[in-house]
Design a protein around this motif. Structure first.
Motif, mmCIF file in Angstrom:
data_model
loop_
_atom_site.group_PDB
_atom_site.id
_atom_site.type_symbol
_atom_site.label_atom_id
_atom_site.label_comp_id
_atom_site.label_asym_id
_atom_site.label_seq_id
_atom_site.Cartn_x
_atom_site.Cartn_y
_atom_site.Cartn_z
ATOM 1 N N THR A 103 39.807 41.759 35.019
ATOM 2 C CA THR A 103 38.713 40.809 34.829
ATOM 3 C C THR A 103 37.463 41.263 35.575
ATOM 4 N N SER B 81 44.353 37.415 43.686
ATOM 5 C CA SER B 81 42.901 37.574 43.736
ATOM 6 C C SER B 81 42.528 39.006 44.128
ATOM 7 N N GLY C 52 37.665 38.185 41.876
ATOM 8 C CA GLY C 52 38.143 37.896 40.529
ATOM 9 C C GLY C 52 39.626 37.637 40.487
ATOM 10 N N GLU C 53 40.069 37.116 39.364
ATOM 11 C CA GLU C 53 41.487 36.821 39.178
ATOM 12 C C GLU C 53 42.329 38.093 39.125
ATOM 13 N N SER C 54 41.732 39.169 38.592
ATOM 14 C CA SER C 54 42.455 40.440 38.474
ATOM 15 C C SER C 54 41.444 41.577 38.380
ATOM 16 N N ASP D 233 33.637 33.665 34.062
ATOM 17 C CA ASP D 233 34.989 33.375 33.588
ATOM 18 C C ASP D 233 35.989 34.263 34.329
ATOM 19 N N GLY D 234 36.625 33.712 35.346
ATOM 20 C CA GLY D 234 37.625 34.463 36.107
ATOM 21 C C GLY D 234 37.060 35.298 37.236
ATOM 22 N N TRP D 235 35.768 35.141 37.550
ATOM 23 C CA TRP D 235 35.167 35.926 38.635
ATOM 24 C C TRP D 235 34.019 35.158 39.284
#
Length: 88
Positions: free
Chosen positions: A71, A2, A66-68, A38-40
């Protein structure tokens, strides 16, 4: 893994910031100052801050997660462009 980022913006309201986050692909979580995409996700808070001896502005703090970085960083960039343009 994360990734977290915190940014503060002056001269915008939480309501406007929520709208900008929806415009960059998020959906507001009912009854909360939180938007998820989406992903955040982003959680907002605000406070009045002094800008000189007699003037106060609203400062909105956004805690992004976020996931990355791949992202999250584009979302922050698009949101910041809207928030800074609006805040003048």
């Amino acid at each position: 893994m994360s990734v977290e980022r915190t940014r503060s913006y002056r001269g915008i309201s939480v309501r406007a910031a929520l709208g900008y986050l929806e415009n960059v692909g998020g959906e507001r979580v009912d009854g909360q100052d939180r938007v998820e995409g989406d992903g955040w996700s982003a959680t907002l808070s605000s406070e009045k801050v002094s800008v000189g001896p007699s003037m106060k502005l609203t400062e909105v703090t956004v805690e992004f997660e976020g996931e990355s970085a791949e992202t999250l960083d584009p979302v922050i960039e698009r949101f910041s462009q809207k928030a800074i343009r609006a805040g003048g």
